[in-house]
Design an enzyme around this catalytic site. Structure first.
Site, short mmCIF file in Angstrom:
data_model
loop_
_atom_site.label_atom_id
_atom_site.label_comp_id
_atom_site.label_asym_id
_atom_site.label_seq_id
_atom_site.Cartn_x
_atom_site.Cartn_y
_atom_site.Cartn_z
N HIS A 55 49.55 31.36 47.02
CA HIS A 55 48.76 32.49 46.60
C HIS A 55 47.86 32.55 48.26
CE1 HIS A 55 46.02 34.55 43.57
NE2 HIS A 55 45.33 35.56 44.83
N HIS A 57 46.55 36.15 50.85
CA HIS A 57 46.44 37.82 50.82
C HIS A 57 46.37 38.18 52.48
CE1 HIS A 57 45.48 39.32 46.90
NE2 HIS A 57 44.76 37.25 46.51
N PHE A 58 47.20 38.54 53.51
CA PHE A 58 47.35 38.38 54.09
C PHE A 58 46.85 39.63 55.05
CE2 PHE A 58 50.39 33.94 55.26
CZ PHE A 58 49.07 33.29 55.40
N ARG A 59 47.40 40.66 54.17
CA ARG A 59 46.59 42.23 54.30
C ARG A 59 47.65 43.10 55.35
NH1 ARG A 59 43.19 40.78 50.50
NH2 ARG A 59 41.33 39.66 51.27
N ASN A 89 48.69 43.24 46.95
CA ASN A 89 47.14 43.76 47.22
C ASN A 89 47.69 44.29 48.71
OD1 ASN A 89 46.44 41.00 47.89
ND2 ASN A 89 44.44 42.53 46.98
N HIS A 174 46.81 36.83 37.38
CA HIS A 174 45.70 36.85 37.59
C HIS A 174 44.76 37.69 35.96
CE1 HIS A 174 41.49 38.76 40.16
NE2 HIS A 174 41.29 38.07 38.41
N HIS A 218 44.33 31.16 39.49
CA HIS A 218 42.72 30.68 39.97
C HIS A 218 41.74 30.56 38.55
CE1 HIS A 218 42.73 35.07 39.50
NE2 HIS A 218 43.71 35.27 41.44
N ASP A 288 44.90 31.13 47.48
CA ASP A 288 43.44 31.84 47.26
C ASP A 288 43.25 32.89 47.89
OD1 ASP A 288 43.68 35.44 46.09
OD2 ASP A 288 42.28 34.50 44.73
N HIS A 292 37.57 38.94 54.55
CA HIS A 292 37.06 40.36 54.75
C HIS A 292 37.05 39.95 55.90
CE1 HIS A 292 38.76 41.94 50.57
NE2 HIS A 292 37.98 40.30 50.20
#
Ligand code: DOR
Ligand code: ZN
Length: 426
Positions: A55, A57-59, A89, A174, A218, A288, A292
């Site tokens: 899990h 988030h590499f954006r 996402n 989620h 999570h 996770d 940011h």
């Protein structure tokens, strides 16, 4: 037999550390022997399988000011991760085959470790071609950073899970019920109030009642962990290092660094999560990883939720072995073996025929986590000053990506392991 390379040390095989040598040929583990001539000898250091992070988030594409596939996978490599599963996402939200192709085009040129691209669902559209090339389907039950909410009543949920059983792909949830949620929060306590424990516990209850195979992302509450005791065969779950190590009462340089969904909770939740993890109720640890920028995290109220962690998860949990919070064997299971078994069985174990994905660690080499030493674009960590045991070396399919704490890999070396349609990685 000639090997491409061989390494030796204290090797973790069948849940034991033994003096052994691993022969690597054609990117796979080809032999495990007492000794192999000319092997690179790590002496008393421990050789483990590398970690699969289920899990992250590499954006990329869309939010590359926060992270991209190079910095995300670089950070993964330094955290002993040889394969990371990226969430949908991004911008555009990944749910169609065309988006998958675009993301793959980007990722394949930048990744330094292996990866998979998890797809989502939008307007109840499931794209079969995209799913066939993805490790799993992600469903967001509640609003969160960039997630497309899938409102599914019980019937729709059953229908979806039935279809997904035919595809043979896990569905990752989620799990938070939006009906219990408030909005607006100026600090961690208020953020927790706006996403209360019952919201997660009720979502998990609804999900496991289906008795269908699925995976719960999570888990963060004591009630959630309690409900999970009634899970059915094929239902798995994960917990993050931040829910295991941080609470709303932790000391933060900036409280917004602890703003995440599901939220950080109370000490009693954290303790219940450790128990559930030790007792086999929760199966694995994910990061996770949700970076940011520092600027975005300046104001609590407007700060996006998410905590970076792909680089710090394994080091933090190995340090917890030293503290006696979890046994070494269970830590290896939940960090390394179980995520691989669930999502990527060609990795996660030192066995002939598996990918030669290995890390070298020294349990005596405990360091303090410093944001400036990490490789994510985020540039901050809520774990500042906490202890970590970082891998000294990482091999991915026999290639040395980290050597004595330095990057030796190559952009574009990382492979998407799911791009061959209709073939599940063995
Ligand atoms: O805090 C979170 N951040 N929770 C999520 O579910 C998404 C994630 C993100 O992508 O930033
Ligand atoms: Zn996430």
């Amino acid at each position: 037999m000639e090997f491409d390379i061989a390494i030796s040390g204290r090797v973790y095989i069948h849940h034991q550390l033994v003096d052994a040598a691993i022969g690597i040929k054609d990117r796979k583990i080809a032999a495990i022997k007492k000794s192999i001539q000319n092997s690179i000898d790590f002496g008393s250091k421990i050789i483990l399988p590398a970690r699969v992070d289920p899990h992250v988030h590499f954006r990329d594409p869309g939010f590359t000011e926060k992270e991209d596939f190079f910095t995300g996978t670089l950070s993964a490599a330094f955290g002993g991760v040889s394969c990371a599963l990226d969430m949908p996402n991004t911008q555009p939200f990944l749910y169609r085959y065309q988006n998958l192709g675009e993301k793959e085009h980007i990722a394949s040129r930048k990744a330094v470790v292996d990866y998979g691209l998890i797809v989502g669902m939008r307007n109840r559209i499931l794209d079969e071609k995209a799913l066939n090339r993805s490790p799993a389907l992600k469903i967001f039950m509640a609003p969160t950073t960039g997630g497309i909410v899938n409102n599914l009543d019980d019937l729709a949920l059953q229908y979806l899970l039935n279809i997904m059983m035919e595809y043979g792909k896990p569905v990752i949830f989620h799990a938070e019920e939006p009906s219990y949620m408030g909005d607006g929060a100026e600090n961690l306590k208020e953020h927790l109030k706006s996403r209360p424990n019952i919201s997660e516990a009720e979502a998990i209850r609804r999900l496991i009642k289906t008795s269908k195979p699925l995976h719960i992302a999570h888990v963060s509450t004591k009630e959630g962990a309690e409900v999970l005791k009634n899970r059915a065969e094929g239902q798995s779950s994960e917990v993050t290092a931040h829910h295991l190590l941080l609470t709303i009462d932790s000391d933060f340089e900036n409280e917004a660094y602890g703003k995440v969904n599901p939220p950080l909770r109370k000490r009693e939740d954290r303790d219940a999560l450790w128990n559930a993890l030790r007792n086999g109720i929760i199966d694995m640890i994910s990061s996770d990883h949700a970076p940011h920028t520092i600027e975005e995290k300046e104001e609590f109220e407007t700060a996006p939720s998410g905590i970076p962690g792909v680089e710090t998860t394994l080091p933090l949990i190995l340090a917890q072995v030293k503290n006696g919070n979890i046994s070494f064997e269970r830590a290896v299971e939940v960090l390394i073996e179980n995520p691989a078994k669930r999502f990527c069985p060609q990795k996660g174990s030192i066995e002939v025929g598996k990918d030669a994905d290995l890390i070298v660690i020294d349990m005596k080499s405990v360091t303090k986590i410093r944001a400036e030493d990490l490789h994510s674009k985020a540039g901050w960590t809520p774990f500042e000053g906490m202890e970590g045991i970082f891998p000294l070396s990482l091999y991915v399919r026999g290639n040395q990506v980290i050597k004595n704490g330095n990057f030796e890999g190559e952009k574009g070396f990382g492979r998407n392991l799911w791009m061959q349609p209709h073939t599940k990685p063995e």
